[in-house]
Structure formats: structure tokens, C-alpha cells
Design an enzyme around this catalytic site. Sequence first.
Site, PDB file in Angstrom:
ATOM      1  CE  LYS A 173     -38.332  10.138  -5.013  1.00  0.00           C
ATOM      2  NZ  LYS A 173     -39.109  10.227  -6.248  1.00  0.00           N
TER       3      LYS A 173
ATOM      4  CE  LYS B 153     -39.960  16.745  -6.659  1.00  0.00           C
ATOM      5  NZ  LYS B 153     -40.008  15.608  -7.605  1.00  0.00           N
TER       6      LYS B 153
ATOM      7  CE  LYS C  40     -35.385   7.961  -6.570  1.00  0.00           C
ATOM      8  NZ  LYS C  40     -36.473   8.297  -7.432  1.00  0.00           N
TER       9      LYS C  40
ATOM     10  CB  SER D  80     -29.723  10.943 -11.629  1.00  0.00           C
ATOM     11  OG  SER D  80     -30.318  11.792 -10.654  1.00  0.00           O
TER      12      SER D  80
ATOM     13  CE1 TYR E   2     -31.191   6.493 -14.583  1.00  0.00           C
ATOM     14  CE2 TYR E   2     -30.170   6.843 -12.428  1.00  0.00           C
ATOM     15  CZ  TYR E   2     -31.252   6.983 -13.284  1.00  0.00           C
ATOM     16  OH  TYR E   2     -32.396   7.599 -12.842  1.00  0.00           O
TER      17      TYR E   2
END
Length: 322
Positions: free
Chosen positions: A194, A216, A247, A273, A312
Site C-alpha cells: 500500500k 503516512k 493499492k 477513491s 467503486y
Amino acid sequence: MLIRPRILRQSEAVRRLVQETSLSLDDFIVPLFIDEGENYREEIASMPDYYRLSLDLTVKEVKELWAMGLRTVLLFVKVSDHLKDNLGKEALNTEGLMQRTIRAIKEAVPDMCVMTDVALDPYSSYGHDGIVENFEIVNDKSVEVLAQMAVSHALAGADFVAPSDMMDGRIGAIRRALEAENLHNTGILAYSAKYASCFYGPFRDALDSAPGFGDKKTYQMNPANRLEALREVQLDITEGADIVMVKPALSYLDVIREVKNAVHIPVAAYQVSGEYAMVKAAAKMGWLDEDRAKMEILTSIKRAGADVIATYFAKDAVRLLG
Ligand code: PBG
């Protein structure tokens, strides 16, 4: 000329006959955002046509997904500010929104495969995926809470837990904690590679989970790295991951392919997203054909090597697959 590649492109029938990659509704994981309240649904500003749903509407949605042939959901909850703290206490609440939602879904649609996000950020007053001490995201204490959180989700009925936090050693800790509770059938979908990506922006709007300080980068991976992804994936497999994930997806197709070539367990990719928002925004401007863009990107992610795609666009894809 004796070799004419265009022969294999000359008609729809031939093109379909020799098509190498096909999407299937079996490939998709549907992410769902759950909020408190009743009969409540709110469109996420930076994710047009995607909603945060209250528990009752989530159950309704899951029934609809099931009827469409979709079989796996991935749950994220929006946690009220007054329940956030540094230790993620609410994450372990057996009556918390996540735990209640898991139970309600498994009661309404028992065969739906329910996966749950395991990370502290929605619960953290700092918006970080782990416990914060002196502005540092501490690893081992965070892993302890994450393991308990995974057990709590599994006890509520989750089929898979999906740790998205990128702390070191959490897959092994979660596997051990599950075994200790006799939760032998709970799987682990590991967010193994990730990246520290700008493409999570709209998601953080959806859950109000943007980091309160810093970024992060001390736990999520540097987008410039490829070999590190292979290391992370191998570690997670050694620790007991059942499925490994890369990801985001579209900017990391090379990583998906390398991981696919390197491992012998299913590989997932998360079309995040921001990837959704880009397509929606360009389509709204009239600059892209929305449906064609969706299918081209999803096909590319599968072609790159993803066996499973969290997206999504899952419902749209089912519609477009006819
Ligand atoms: C947090 C988490 C994030 C996403 C899934 N789990 C955001 C982050 O790491 O900040 C992103 C999903 C998306 O953008 O669609 N643990």
C-alpha cells in the site's frame, strides 16, 4: 505479406474469440461506507454517485448487490468524533457500528462474503492508522490493537479481515490472535503493498479520516519503489496472508504484474477513491466516455494480473457486462 495481425481484429466475433482478458462479476469486491443514523444516505462530495449509508440502507444495498450477482463487500465505517481517541478503543466495541453492521449483513444475506477494514484511522483522534506517541506512529502497540480489532470483527461474523494499516508484523499477529480464539476460518486480505498515495484523498473525505498532523509516509510505501513491494508481499505471505493486495491500482500496474508473477496465492488490486474521482470528473466535463473509461481501466487492472479487484465501479461494471 504473409503475416497479418489485423486478421484477428477484423470482426467483433473474432475479436471476442481471441480476447485474452475478460472481466467477470466474480472478480469484484464492493467497498461500502457506513454511517450512523437511520434511513440516511449522503453522497460523498468528491465521489459523485457514491454514498455513505446508514446501517439499514447498507443492508438494503447488500441485498441489491447480492441480487445483481456481486458476492463480496468490504466495509468501512465513519466514526463520530466523540468516539475517536488515540488508542482506537471504539474499534473494539462489540456494539460499535462496524460490529453491528457485520452482524446485520450476515443475518440478512448469510452467504455474502463480508470483509472488513482493519486500521485505526477512522477511530483515531489523530487520523493515523496506528497509536501516536510523541508524533510518532508506534508499531508494536498498534499491532496489538489491530489484532484485537480483527478478532472483534471475526467474532461478529466477518469472513475476511483486511488490514490496511501497513504496520510491521500485523499479519502474523492477526493470524495468531484469530487462531487463539478458534477463528480458524477467518481469512486475511492483506494490504501488502500500500503506497503513500495522493489518490486516497476522496476516501478521507468520505470517512473524515485525514491525518491531523504529518502524512503516512513512515508506514505506507514510497510510490517510487518496486522491490519493496515484493518484500512486503513475501513477508505477509510468510505471516499467513490468504490474499495479498496492491493499492492503488492504475498507477501501480507494473507492481501488480510483478507480484502476480512472484506469488502463488490470489492477488488483489484496489482501484481507490481518487481513481474513481478522476474518471467521474473527466466524464462530467465531457472529456471522457465514462463507461468506456471504467471498463478499459478495470480490464487493464485484470490484465496486469489482479485476480480480485476492489472497485467503486463494481455495480456499473456488472451493468456494462450485461
Ligand atoms: C485507511 C484506508 C485508506 C483507504 C483504505 N483504507 C486511506 C488511507 O490510507 O489514508 C483508501 C481507499 C480509497 O482511497 O479508496 N486505512
